[in-house]
Scaffold this motif. Structure first.
Motif, mmCIF file in Angstrom:
data_model
loop_
_atom_site.group_PDB
_atom_site.id
_atom_site.type_symbol
_atom_site.label_atom_id
_atom_site.label_comp_id
_atom_site.label_asym_id
_atom_site.label_seq_id
_atom_site.Cartn_x
_atom_site.Cartn_y
_atom_site.Cartn_z
ATOM 1 N N MET A 45 6.196 -1.044 1.432
ATOM 2 C CA MET A 45 4.994 -1.828 1.368
ATOM 3 C C MET A 45 4.450 -2.031 2.784
ATOM 4 O O MET A 45 5.286 -2.559 3.665
ATOM 5 C CB MET A 45 5.060 -3.339 0.648
ATOM 6 N N SER A 46 3.388 -1.558 3.201
ATOM 7 C CA SER A 46 2.770 -1.746 4.495
ATOM 8 C C SER A 46 2.560 -3.194 4.520
ATOM 9 O O SER A 46 2.129 -3.936 3.635
ATOM 10 C CB SER A 46 1.379 -0.923 4.560
ATOM 11 N N ALA A 47 2.475 -3.794 5.926
ATOM 12 C CA ALA A 47 2.267 -5.207 6.142
ATOM 13 C C ALA A 47 0.885 -5.567 6.191
ATOM 14 O O ALA A 47 0.114 -4.469 6.463
ATOM 15 C CB ALA A 47 2.874 -5.556 7.267
ATOM 16 N N THR A 48 0.329 -6.699 5.941
ATOM 17 C CA THR A 48 -1.146 -7.115 6.146
ATOM 18 C C THR A 48 -1.152 -7.681 7.309
ATOM 19 O O THR A 48 -0.281 -8.210 7.971
ATOM 20 C CB THR A 48 -1.370 -8.272 5.164
ATOM 21 N N ARG A 49 -2.140 -7.103 8.153
ATOM 22 C CA ARG A 49 -2.260 -7.328 9.601
ATOM 23 C C ARG A 49 -3.439 -8.501 9.817
ATOM 24 O O ARG A 49 -4.425 -8.259 9.239
ATOM 25 C CB ARG A 49 -2.621 -6.044 10.359
ATOM 26 N N ALA A 50 -2.950 -9.500 10.530
ATOM 27 C CA ALA A 50 -4.107 -10.762 10.702
ATOM 28 C C ALA A 50 -4.508 -10.541 12.157
ATOM 29 O O ALA A 50 -3.418 -11.129 13.045
ATOM 30 C CB ALA A 50 -3.497 -11.853 10.236
ATOM 31 N N HIS A 62 -9.122 -11.622 11.128
ATOM 32 C CA HIS A 62 -9.584 -10.372 10.413
ATOM 33 C C HIS A 62 -8.196 -9.859 9.768
ATOM 34 O O HIS A 62 -7.468 -9.406 10.450
ATOM 35 C CB HIS A 62 -10.280 -9.398 11.495
ATOM 36 N N LEU A 63 -8.498 -9.963 8.446
ATOM 37 C CA LEU A 63 -7.404 -9.317 7.528
ATOM 38 C C LEU A 63 -7.492 -7.895 7.253
ATOM 39 O O LEU A 63 -8.319 -7.297 6.751
ATOM 40 C CB LEU A 63 -7.341 -10.301 6.322
ATOM 41 N N LEU A 64 -6.510 -7.243 7.714
ATOM 42 C CA LEU A 64 -6.300 -5.556 7.452
ATOM 43 C C LEU A 64 -5.145 -5.413 6.536
ATOM 44 O O LEU A 64 -4.319 -5.828 6.552
ATOM 45 C CB LEU A 64 -6.300 -4.667 8.574
ATOM 46 N N ASP A 65 -5.622 -4.397 5.341
ATOM 47 C CA ASP A 65 -4.524 -4.002 4.473
ATOM 48 C C ASP A 65 -4.181 -5.134 3.399
ATOM 49 O O ASP A 65 -2.981 -5.250 3.336
ATOM 50 C CB ASP A 65 -3.432 -3.215 5.218
ATOM 51 N N SER A 125 -3.059 -20.792 9.504
ATOM 52 C CA SER A 125 -2.667 -21.105 7.919
ATOM 53 C C SER A 125 -2.554 -19.942 7.246
ATOM 54 O O SER A 125 -3.575 -19.221 7.079
ATOM 55 C CB SER A 125 -3.676 -22.083 7.565
ATOM 56 N N LEU A 126 -1.766 -19.561 6.394
ATOM 57 C CA LEU A 126 -1.427 -18.451 5.553
ATOM 58 C C LEU A 126 -1.031 -18.805 4.302
ATOM 59 O O LEU A 126 -0.180 -19.548 4.070
ATOM 60 C CB LEU A 126 -0.506 -17.698 6.311
ATOM 61 N N SER A 127 -1.808 -18.088 3.140
ATOM 62 C CA SER A 127 -1.471 -18.347 1.686
ATOM 63 C C SER A 127 -1.075 -16.881 1.220
ATOM 64 O O SER A 127 -2.091 -16.035 1.385
ATOM 65 C CB SER A 127 -2.704 -18.943 1.130
ATOM 66 N N ASN A 128 -0.160 -16.779 0.444
ATOM 67 C CA ASN A 128 0.202 -15.850 -0.412
ATOM 68 C C ASN A 128 -0.294 -16.114 -1.900
ATOM 69 O O ASN A 128 0.547 -17.056 -2.404
ATOM 70 C CB ASN A 128 1.779 -15.342 -0.454
ATOM 71 N N LEU A 129 -1.441 -15.702 -2.320
ATOM 72 C CA LEU A 129 -1.933 -15.989 -3.807
ATOM 73 C C LEU A 129 -1.255 -15.404 -4.769
ATOM 74 O O LEU A 129 -1.368 -15.570 -6.024
ATOM 75 C CB LEU A 129 -3.306 -15.858 -3.599
ATOM 76 N N ASP A 130 -0.510 -14.205 -4.500
ATOM 77 C CA ASP A 130 0.087 -13.407 -5.461
ATOM 78 C C ASP A 130 1.210 -14.148 -6.073
ATOM 79 O O ASP A 130 2.265 -14.809 -5.565
ATOM 80 C CB ASP A 130 0.624 -12.194 -4.945
ATOM 81 N N ALA A 131 1.198 -14.416 -7.247
ATOM 82 C CA ALA A 131 2.171 -15.188 -8.075
ATOM 83 C C ALA A 131 3.699 -14.527 -8.140
ATOM 84 O O ALA A 131 4.671 -15.218 -8.484
ATOM 85 C CB ALA A 131 1.700 -15.564 -9.362
ATOM 86 N N GLU A 132 3.815 -13.168 -7.947
ATOM 87 C CA GLU A 132 4.811 -12.661 -8.327
ATOM 88 C C GLU A 132 5.614 -11.762 -7.067
ATOM 89 O O GLU A 132 6.869 -11.584 -6.910
ATOM 90 C CB GLU A 132 4.723 -11.490 -9.478
ATOM 91 N N GLU A 133 4.710 -11.387 -6.236
ATOM 92 C CA GLU A 133 5.249 -10.538 -5.157
ATOM 93 C C GLU A 133 5.014 -11.083 -3.709
ATOM 94 O O GLU A 133 4.231 -11.762 -3.397
ATOM 95 C CB GLU A 133 4.470 -9.214 -5.008
ATOM 96 N N SER A 134 6.212 -10.939 -2.894
ATOM 97 C CA SER A 134 6.090 -11.497 -1.589
ATOM 98 C C SER A 134 5.235 -10.609 -0.787
ATOM 99 O O SER A 134 4.808 -9.556 -1.405
ATOM 100 C CB SER A 134 7.329 -11.599 -0.779
ATOM 101 N N ARG A 135 4.841 -10.951 0.294
ATOM 102 C CA ARG A 135 3.990 -10.039 1.337
ATOM 103 C C ARG A 135 4.342 -10.130 2.737
ATOM 104 O O ARG A 135 4.394 -11.257 3.337
ATOM 105 C CB ARG A 135 2.463 -10.398 1.208
#
Length: 497
Positions: free
Chosen positions: A1-6, A392-395, A419-429
């Protein structure tokens, strides 16, 4: 899984995030005032002049900037003179909006201002336009803030208060399109100008007069109001309000506070995400009439609204509060920070025992419970009066066109809070914080999470959902990296060189 870049440029601060975006709301509704804030001086519950000590102590940790009172719909049936003077002489009324219970007016103007002083919060008073008068509101302003000798200042002194209070924020009615009078926008706009004109500044107390603005996406109300009140500091009002609530279903069946499916979880986040569109479009309308940006947008009612808890008075709007509610709050705050140039105040509904409350007090044991939403407020205090930083959130992954990662950042006093939120209920990010423009010499982090989005706190388990130190932030060539667990909220505080 590619990382999200902030990507965050630490050296490019934007609009100031007013601390008043973290405001609160206390209405005479259910157990918010009575049993929440107010227990009376003879109560066995520890209190300060009738105000619950533990509630004050818990809320002071949030650095509450302002508190809105007495409503809500209750405000336009409330006559302030009924709530001053000796308590045993105050008349009673029936609260027809909320449960048809008897309101004995034991918590009135002096008690509210005492509460605000204990909290260190600025008072925000909603005045009665629906069933009141210009004279009634003007005299309330004079009673609270007037100097010298006048009928209202003399009455204040006779009731035990020599010096005037500082009361900056005044709402000119509430929901005048609905429970505040069922008015047309044109009729209310003229009234708002009239009421505001007769509410005067006294001494060094400067009034911030807030017109009753739109419900949700009623942009025509905002347009009519702005056209009538004027902009660029030429009119008598300094702000207009907006109300928006998040529900999973519809108004007849809003959804259960704790027993919800994954589909309902994501439906809730979709509804919460609409706040960005609402703030953007109402701001655009305001820009047409106020290009100078002198009139503030005030979101003075927001939050989740669920079906009432089983076995409770349906008019009391009591509901539990889960990780889902906390993420609705974090998503809202990220949006508020992006709109800090126009958005000057926001008030969550409500502070104690009602809707998306910070605190629940148990009527059987008198226990105090801090909710997951409380902890989001506490974790975000460093954003108060800080300068916003664009993120700026990428990917970032999406679901139903909604980003599953939400983020915001600010800087103040040689630090930055992300401040960071992972709104996905099942997958880490996995997240990479691409920090540019300034050197980072240190960091700390905290996390709010639980095993399920339904997790919540109770008197028996008050810390089931509580912030913990987060050790999962490590160095990365671009700055820092971490992995956000499912349905989690993380704040990263960085020290800048």
């Amino acid at each position: 899984m590619s990382a999200t870049r902030a990507v965050i440029d630490l050296d490019l601060p934007g609009a100031r995030i007013s601390r008043h975006l973290y405001g609160h709301f206390a209405e005479h509704l259910g157990r918010c005032i009575y049993g929440g804030f107010w227990v009376g001086e003879d109560s066995p519950i520890p209190n300060i002049r009738g105000i619950r000590t533990d509630v004050v102590e818990a809320l002071r940790a949030l650095q509450i900037p302002n508190l809105r009172w007495p409503g809500g719909c209750f405000a336009d049936e409330y006559h302030w003179r009924d709530g001053v003077g000796p308590r045993e002489e105050r008349p009673t009324m029936v609260n027809t909006h909320w449960g048809n219970v008897v309101e004995d007016n034991s918590f009135g103007t002096h008690e509210f201002l005492d509460l605000c002083e204990l909290l260190g919060a600025d008072p925000y008073i909603s005045a009665n336009v629906g069933s009141g008068s210009v004279r009634e509101m003007r005299e309330w302003v004079d009673y609270l803030t007037g100097v010298g000798a006048s009928p209202m200042t003399n009455l204040r002194r006779a009731n035990g208060r020599e010096e005037p209070w500082k009361v900056p924020f005044w709402g000119v009615g509430n929901e005048s399109w609905g429970c505040g009078g069922n008015m047309r926008a044109e009729a209310y706009a003229d009234l708002a100008r009239q009421y505001a004109t007769y509410c005067r500044d006294h001494g060094d107390n400067k009034l911030y007069r807030i017109a009753a603005g739109a419900n949700s996406d009623d942009y025509s109300w905002t347009e009519t109001l702005m056209r009538t009140i004027g902009g660029c500091g030429k009119g008598p009002l300094q702000g207009i309000s907006l109300h928006y609530y998040t529900i999973a279903g519809d108004w007849d069946d809003k959804g259960h506070a704790t027993d919800f499916s994954l589909d309902e979880y994501y439906a809730t986040l979709a509804k919460a995400n609409k706040i960005d569109e609402l703030l953007r479009r109402h701001s655009t309308v305001m820009d047409m009439f106020d290009p100078c940006g002198k009139v503030g947008l005030v979101l003075d009612e927001w939050g989740t609204w669920w079906n009432v808890a089983d076995g409770t008075n349906p008019g009391f709007l009591y509901q539990q509060n889960t990780i889902r509610d906390a993420l609705v709050a974090s998503l809202h705050f990220d949006t508020f920070h992006r709109h800090a140039k126009r958005l000057t105040m926001a008030n969550i509904a409500q502070t104690v025992n009602v809707l998306q409350a910070m605190i629940l007090t148990d009527p059987d044991t008198n226990a105090l419970v801090r909710t997951p939403t409380y902890h989001v407020f506490e974790m975000n205090t460093a954003h108060h009066d800080a300068d916003s930083l664009a993120v700026h959130l990428l990917d970032a992954p999406t679901r139903d066109d909604i980003s599953m990662v939400s983020a915001s950042a600010s800087t103040k006093d040689g630090t930055a809070l992300i401040s960071l939120s992972n709104l996905d209920a099942e997958e880490s990010r996995p997240i990479v914080l691409d920090l540019r423009g300034r050197e980072v010499s240190g960091h700390t982090a905290r996390i709010l999470s639980a095993k399920t989005p339904q997790a919540h706190n109770t008197p028996a388990n008050p810390d089931a959902v509580a912030p913990q130190a987060f050790e999962g932030v490590t160095a990365h060539p671009a700055g820092l990296q971490l992995e956000l667990p499912p349905h989690s909220y993380v704040t990263v505080s960085v020290t800048l060189s």
